[in-house]
Design a protein around this motif. Sequence first.
Motif, mmCIF file in Angstrom:
data_model
loop_
_atom_site.group_PDB
_atom_site.id
_atom_site.type_symbol
_atom_site.label_atom_id
_atom_site.label_comp_id
_atom_site.label_asym_id
_atom_site.label_seq_id
_atom_site.Cartn_x
_atom_site.Cartn_y
_atom_site.Cartn_z
ATOM 1 N N ALA A 180 0.811 -1.217 0.000
ATOM 2 C CA ALA A 180 0.000 0.000 0.000
ATOM 3 C C ALA A 180 0.844 1.266 0.000
ATOM 4 N N THR A 181 2.043 1.196 0.544
ATOM 5 C CA THR A 181 2.899 2.385 0.636
ATOM 6 C C THR A 181 3.927 2.455 -0.489
ATOM 7 N N ASN A 182 3.746 1.628 -1.532
ATOM 8 C CA ASN A 182 4.708 1.558 -2.639
ATOM 9 C C ASN A 182 6.134 1.307 -2.134
ATOM 10 N N PRO A 183 6.353 0.203 -1.445
ATOM 11 C CA PRO A 183 7.685 -0.068 -0.879
ATOM 12 C C PRO A 183 8.700 -0.416 -1.966
ATOM 13 N N GLU A 184 9.968 -0.326 -1.592
ATOM 14 C CA GLU A 184 11.043 -0.747 -2.488
ATOM 15 C C GLU A 184 11.447 -2.186 -2.220
ATOM 16 N N CYS A 185 11.278 -2.627 -0.979
ATOM 17 C CA CYS A 185 11.720 -3.968 -0.590
ATOM 18 C C CYS A 185 10.658 -4.617 0.299
ATOM 19 N N LEU A 186 10.322 -5.868 -0.021
ATOM 20 C CA LEU A 186 9.387 -6.633 0.791
ATOM 21 C C LEU A 186 10.125 -7.798 1.436
ATOM 22 N N VAL A 187 9.933 -7.965 2.738
ATOM 23 C CA VAL A 187 10.453 -9.128 3.455
ATOM 24 C C VAL A 187 9.306 -10.116 3.596
ATOM 25 N N LEU A 188 9.475 -11.309 3.040
ATOM 26 C CA LEU A 188 8.426 -12.322 3.023
ATOM 27 C C LEU A 188 8.843 -13.468 3.940
ATOM 28 N N ASP A 189 8.177 -13.592 5.070
ATOM 29 C CA ASP A 189 8.530 -14.617 6.054
ATOM 30 C C ASP A 189 7.612 -15.825 5.887
ATOM 31 N N GLU A 190 8.042 -16.794 5.092
ATOM 32 C CA GLU A 190 7.280 -18.008 4.817
ATOM 33 C C GLU A 190 5.822 -17.680 4.490
#
Length: 344
Positions: A180-190
């Motif tokens: 929603a905040t137009n991030p540059e990096c997403l951390v995906l925890d399983e």
Amino acid sequence: MPDETILELVDLKKHYPVLGGVLRRQVNSVKALDGVSLAIRRGECLGIVGESGCGKTTTAKAVIRLHGATSGAIVFHPKDQDAPVEITHLSPRQLKKKDLRHRLQMVFQDPTTSMNPRMLVKHIIAEPIIEKESLTSVELEARVVALLKLVGLDRSHLYRYPHEFSGGQRQRIAIARAIATNPECLVLDEPTSALDVSVQAQILNLLRGLQKKMGLTYLFVTHHLLVVKYMADRIAVMYLGKIVELAATDDLFENTRHPYTWALLSGIPSTEPDATRQRVLLKGDVPSPLNPPQGCRFHTRCPFAEDICLTTEPPLADMGDGHMVACHRSHETPHLFIQRQTAQ
């Protein structure tokens, strides 16, 4: 794949204190992370794999600053800023003030517990947008609807609560909130481990589509090797708080150099009905992170350990083409693997 770095971990450590005695003083510490160094490239998906308790989720939470680091550095390279920013010890207020919090977002393993059960989906997704910018109610609702459509939902889901959705739908809502905040990096925890297999495939395809469409960078934490093979450009293998092997995905699967990685890959079931695969069974249990072994941390279970492995910790060395391995016998391990399989 661009070589521009978006996130760096430099000798990152996270030790959890163990208190004891009448005065509750620290008597030991759980060394969840004990010197992790990584450079994540902009636009790539870097996977982190390993057994339970190896430090995967701790790495993810340290990167997103949910857990403070004991030592080391986390350096973020914002896209529209010339200078990198060390975020290791910034407070939540400082992260927001420096316009950094919205650039790093996280999708948690269990969408049920990561959302407020008293909030409507509309408000769950709108919350981070309100923190970032000021919009009218009409503009805000239009933004939320657009995000829902982006993850495969629609306007009819706005006024429902999380418990009214299936697990896959809840994870879609969690992803919508994260982007929603137009991030540059997403951390995906399983992000798919709590879902059925058919739904896992849908969520993985959604994540790949969003990465391409929005130019996202992923740090993908999982214990599922086939999932990380499908998603990741590079894979880091962790064991007892340290990285033991790091390589491009195809290179890691085809040219394994560390005995621990070799054992992990041997457990992948084959899709060929007539194929035979020698399963590598490691002896013993994973040592306690309260008191990790001296030397190579894997030597207590390694079938190829030598005297030097018991006393000297191997550095994470480059074997060529960015294939990093922490093993004293990395130059001869492919031959040792073949020799071991032939003997069996």
